[in-house]
Design an enzyme around this catalytic site. Structure first.
Site, PDB file in Angstrom:
ATOM      1  N   ARG A  58      33.823  31.479  29.776  1.00 26.26           N
ATOM      2  CA  ARG A  58      32.622  31.086  28.874  1.00 26.26           C
ATOM      3  C   ARG A  58      33.173  30.702  27.304  1.00 26.26           C
ATOM      4  NH1 ARG A  58      30.446  34.905  32.145  1.00 26.26           N
ATOM      5  NH2 ARG A  58      30.616  36.199  29.702  1.00 26.26           N
ATOM      6  N   GLU A  95      36.884  47.797  32.956  1.00 27.08           N
ATOM      7  CA  GLU A  95      36.343  49.024  32.944  1.00 27.08           C
ATOM      8  C   GLU A  95      35.948  49.584  34.398  1.00 27.08           C
ATOM      9  OE1 GLU A  95      33.166  46.016  31.561  1.00 27.08           O
ATOM     10  OE2 GLU A  95      35.232  46.995  31.121  1.00 27.08           O
TER      11      GLU A  95
END
Length: 171
Positions: A58, A95
């Site tokens: 993106r 994460e």
């Protein structure tokens, strides 16, 4: 222009508990996309940037038109196996696991001032890796710019000492 009206919230995507910020409504309105690119260009004068870089995918949506507007080279930061020439590689932690980014070894001239672009700043892991990769290739990061910043995730702190700019901020 209020860009926030072009961002759609999608609850529980890609997994339960996540409120996804969907940018596709903004991409569907040429005036909103043009305004986004114009505001990024306004914040970064042509003279302060030698190249624009973005990690897939993106980030490319904003980096490519910004690079054209600034008349600067576009540097793609890609996943392993996507760039056809010799590369520098950087592994980094997310994460939810690990990832890698690559850059062509000749993508950045020594000392070049590189602006990194992405659609969204969350925890900052991908952008931090992008900064390290640009520096590994010989460049100097002049800023990290985003359409959206999820400030409550504190990604900005992870990018210190690089300046961070975002058009929309969600606290």
């Amino acid at each position: 222009m209020d860009l926030s009206k072009y961002i759609r919230d999608i609850p529980d995507f890609p997994k339960p508990g996540i409120l996804f910020k969907d940018i596709t409504p903004l991409l569907a309105v040429p005036d909103a996309l043009q305004y986004t690119v114009d505001m990024l260009a306004e914040h970064y004068p042509v003279s302060s940037v030698d190249a624009v870089a973005a990690a897939e995918a993106r980030g490319f949506l904003f980096a490519a038109p910004l690079a054209l507007k600034l008349r600067k080279p576009l540097i793609p930061l890609r996943k392993p196996g996507k760039l056809p020439y010799q590369t520098h590689t950087l592994a980094y932690d997310l994460e939810y696991g690990q990832a890698e980014l690559q850059i062509h070894i000749d993508a950045v001239t020594s000392g070049a001032r590189v602006l990194l672009i992405d659609d969204l700043l969350a925890t900052g892991g991908t952008m931090e890796a992008g900064c390290k990769l640009v520096e590994k290739a010989g460049g100097k990061v002049v800023g990290c710019a985003f359409l959206i910043e999820l400030a409550f995730l504190k990604g900005r702190e992870r990018l210190t000492p690089h300046p961070v700019f975002s058009l929309l901020r969600y606290d």
